[in-house]
Design a protein around this motif. Structure first.
Motif, short mmCIF file in Angstrom:
data_model
loop_
_atom_site.label_atom_id
_atom_site.label_comp_id
_atom_site.label_asym_id
_atom_site.label_seq_id
_atom_site.Cartn_x
_atom_site.Cartn_y
_atom_site.Cartn_z
N ALA A 130 31.54 75.98 83.91
CA ALA A 130 30.72 76.99 84.37
C ALA A 130 29.42 76.82 84.67
N HIS A 131 28.80 75.50 84.57
CA HIS A 131 27.57 75.24 84.84
C HIS A 131 27.51 73.63 84.90
N THR A 132 26.92 73.16 86.16
CA THR A 132 26.84 71.80 86.44
C THR A 132 25.86 71.69 87.32
N HIS A 133 25.60 70.23 87.64
CA HIS A 133 24.49 69.86 88.65
C HIS A 133 24.85 68.55 89.33
N PHE A 134 25.47 68.78 90.37
CA PHE A 134 25.95 67.54 91.23
C PHE A 134 24.93 66.85 91.59
N ILE B 132 20.88 81.14 86.44
CA ILE B 132 19.55 80.56 85.84
C ILE B 132 19.61 79.81 84.52
N HIS B 133 18.73 78.59 84.17
CA HIS B 133 18.53 78.31 82.56
C HIS B 133 17.58 79.51 81.98
N ALA B 134 18.38 79.54 80.65
CA ALA B 134 17.34 80.68 79.85
C ALA B 134 17.31 80.03 78.49
N ALA C 239 22.44 79.78 81.72
CA ALA C 239 22.88 78.74 81.06
C ALA C 239 21.90 78.45 79.89
N HIS C 240 22.74 78.02 78.66
CA HIS C 240 22.13 77.62 77.49
C HIS C 240 21.88 78.79 76.25
N CYS C 241 20.76 79.32 76.57
CA CYS C 241 20.49 80.36 75.65
C CYS C 241 20.72 79.97 74.34
N ASN D 69 29.07 71.71 81.84
CA ASN D 69 28.66 70.60 81.11
C ASN D 69 27.30 70.17 81.72
N ASP D 70 26.52 70.82 82.20
CA ASP D 70 25.09 70.61 82.55
C ASP D 70 24.82 69.36 83.17
N GLY D 71 26.05 68.91 83.94
CA GLY D 71 25.79 67.45 84.75
C GLY D 71 26.35 66.15 83.85
ZN ZN Z 1 21.60 73.17 83.67
#
Ligand code: ZN
Length: 451
Positions: free
Chosen positions: A63-67, A222-224, A259-261, A310-312
């Motif tokens: 649900a959240h990654t950075h290629f 967005i990252h939060a 993302a995160h919180c 997995n945030d990358g």
């Molecule tokens: Zn991220």
């Protein structure tokens, strides 16, 4: 096509495991699920694929990654180790994303997509940054996704950290790509409106993004509250905490992903719940950045929508499950924390619901008639009983990535018998290695170290 002779793990609301099971795939969808002998009798003319006793399961969703972060692999950060999260951003990620040029953007994505196919992750929600090449960057990633054959939602991280002009180009890139997808009819590509994080966004840019998104039927990604620095910055800038600031700006809602919180208080959680906003959990990244452990159990208990990304980090989502299972136990000194059932809910049912933001008409994350034919074959031979009820703990303790032998998306095989079918892995890796050398050199110059 009939995939027979497997142990079908359906997941979904009525999750069950069918021994000697089969799955029928037709026009990119799951058409039927049942006992092998029965389906073979009903569909005698179908092409047969013998699963040879492997598990037939839905593919994983990230649900959240950075290629864009792939070229950081093995790269050293010049000078002393960063002391906190803002330094990690300033000394690693910001010079690295600026070092990327067009071909780097595409190949950075391609190596991640190979990793995803190998690790059975069939749907990915990406969050992209490449300030030296903003315009058209999402097309480059879309090209890579299409070549790979995976399912992905893309967006560009708008930020003010490189000045107002670049922020506006970022907004334009999101709008352009959202419109491009609306005009086309690609079943595997989707888009969101990307924003970097509260700490790099002015009120003015947030307002511009919200008005640019009007009529595009999109949420934001967005990252939060990833680190405390985000909260401190938000309180300084606005007198409000991050989630409250984003709420006031019009960023929250059932199509938005925060993302995160990691650092949110009770009132922020209430806002998240009441607006139906999604939160994603990435414990490997949180550990790596030493930002803390997100209050996942409280959010789940209170009815906040929480998925897992997995945030990358590697697209081995089961490794993320393991981290999510282990770290709360250590952090709280309590083995009851990080319950396997909660983690299973985040990664499976919740991620499947989150994917509906982007593919509202295609149920994913389950093998049931009408669902998208995104599935994997897993060569896992349990030496204890495996049931739908104890599956989370088999996955957490027993599933390793080398057990994945085949990956299918939208009814098309992307890997079979561990052989990639859509991408030439050797050629992609060789080109990525050549490109990354140049990106590393530019990174060194931008990071202020010429040695
Ligand atoms: Zn991220």
């Amino acid at each position: 096509m009939l995939i027979t002779n497997g142990r079908v793990v359906t997941l979904g609301d009525d999750s069950k495991i069918i021994t000697n099971g089969a799955v029928r795939v037709r026009d990119g969808s799951i058409d039927a699920v049942g006992v092998s002998a029965e389906l073979e009798r009903l569909y005698p003319d179908d092409e047969r694929v013998d699963a040879r006793g492997q598990l037939i399961m839905p593919g994983n969703i990230c649900a959240h990654t950075h290629f864009y972060g792939a070229f950081s692999r093995g790269m050293g950060i010049p000078g002393d180790a960063p002391r906190d999260f803002p330094q990690i951003l300033a000394r690693l990620w910001w010079p690295l994303d600026r070092a990327l040029r067009g071909p780097d953007v595409k190949y950075s994505a391609l190596v991640c997509l190979i990793d995803a196919i190998r690790h059975g992750t069939t749907t990915l929600v990406d969050h992209h940054a490449s300030p030296s090449v903003i315009e058209g960057s999402l097309d480059l990633i879309a090209e890579a996704v299409t070549e790979a054959g995976l399912r992905a939602s893309l967006c560009y991280e708008v930020t003010d950290r490189n000045g107002r002009a670049e922020a506006l180009v970022g907004i334009e890139e999101n709008v352009r790509f959202l419109k491009r997808l609306r005009a086309g009819n690609d079943p595997l590509l989707a888009a969101s409106f990307g924003l970097h994080a509260s700490l790099t966004l002015s009120d003015e840019t947030l307002a511009d993004a919200v008005s640019a998104a009007e009529g595009l039927e999109t949420g934001f990604h967005i990252h939060a509250a990833e680190g405390l620095a985000d909260q401190e910055d938000s309180l300084r800038k606005s007198g409000r905490r991050v989630v409250e600031r984003l709420y006031q700006a019009g960023i929250l809602g059932p199509k938005s992903i925060l993302a995160h919180c990691v650092h949110v208080d009770a009132w922020e959680m209430e806002l998240l719940r009441d607006t139906g906003t999604w939160v994603t959990h990435q414990p490997r990244s949180n550990m790596n950045n030493a930002v803390g452990v997100a209050p996942i159990e409280t959010m789940v208990r209170g009815g906040v929508n929480v998925g897992m990304g997995n945030d990358g980090f590697s697209n081995n989502m089961w490794a993320e499950w393991k981290a999510a299972y282990l770290v709360p136990k250590l952090w709280h000194g309590d083995p009851r924390r990080g319950n396997g059932a909660d983690i299973f809910r985040l990664a499976v049912a919740n991620n499947a619901r989150l994917a509906r933001i982007f593919w509202p008409d295609v149920p994913l994350g389950e093998l049931t008639p009408g669902a998208g034919a995104d599935l994997i074959l897993v060569d896992y031979q349990p030496f204890t009983e495996l049931t739908a009820d104890n599956l989370p703990w088999h996955i957490i303790f027993g599933f390793e990535v080398d057990t994945i032998t085949a990956t299918m998306v939208n009814g098309r095989w992307l890997m079979r018998d561990r052989r990639l079918l859509t991408l030439d892995e050797k050629a992609v890796v060789a080109r990525a290695r050549r490109l990354s050398t140049g990106a590393w050199q530019r990174y060194q110059e931008l990071a202020g170290n010429h040695g």
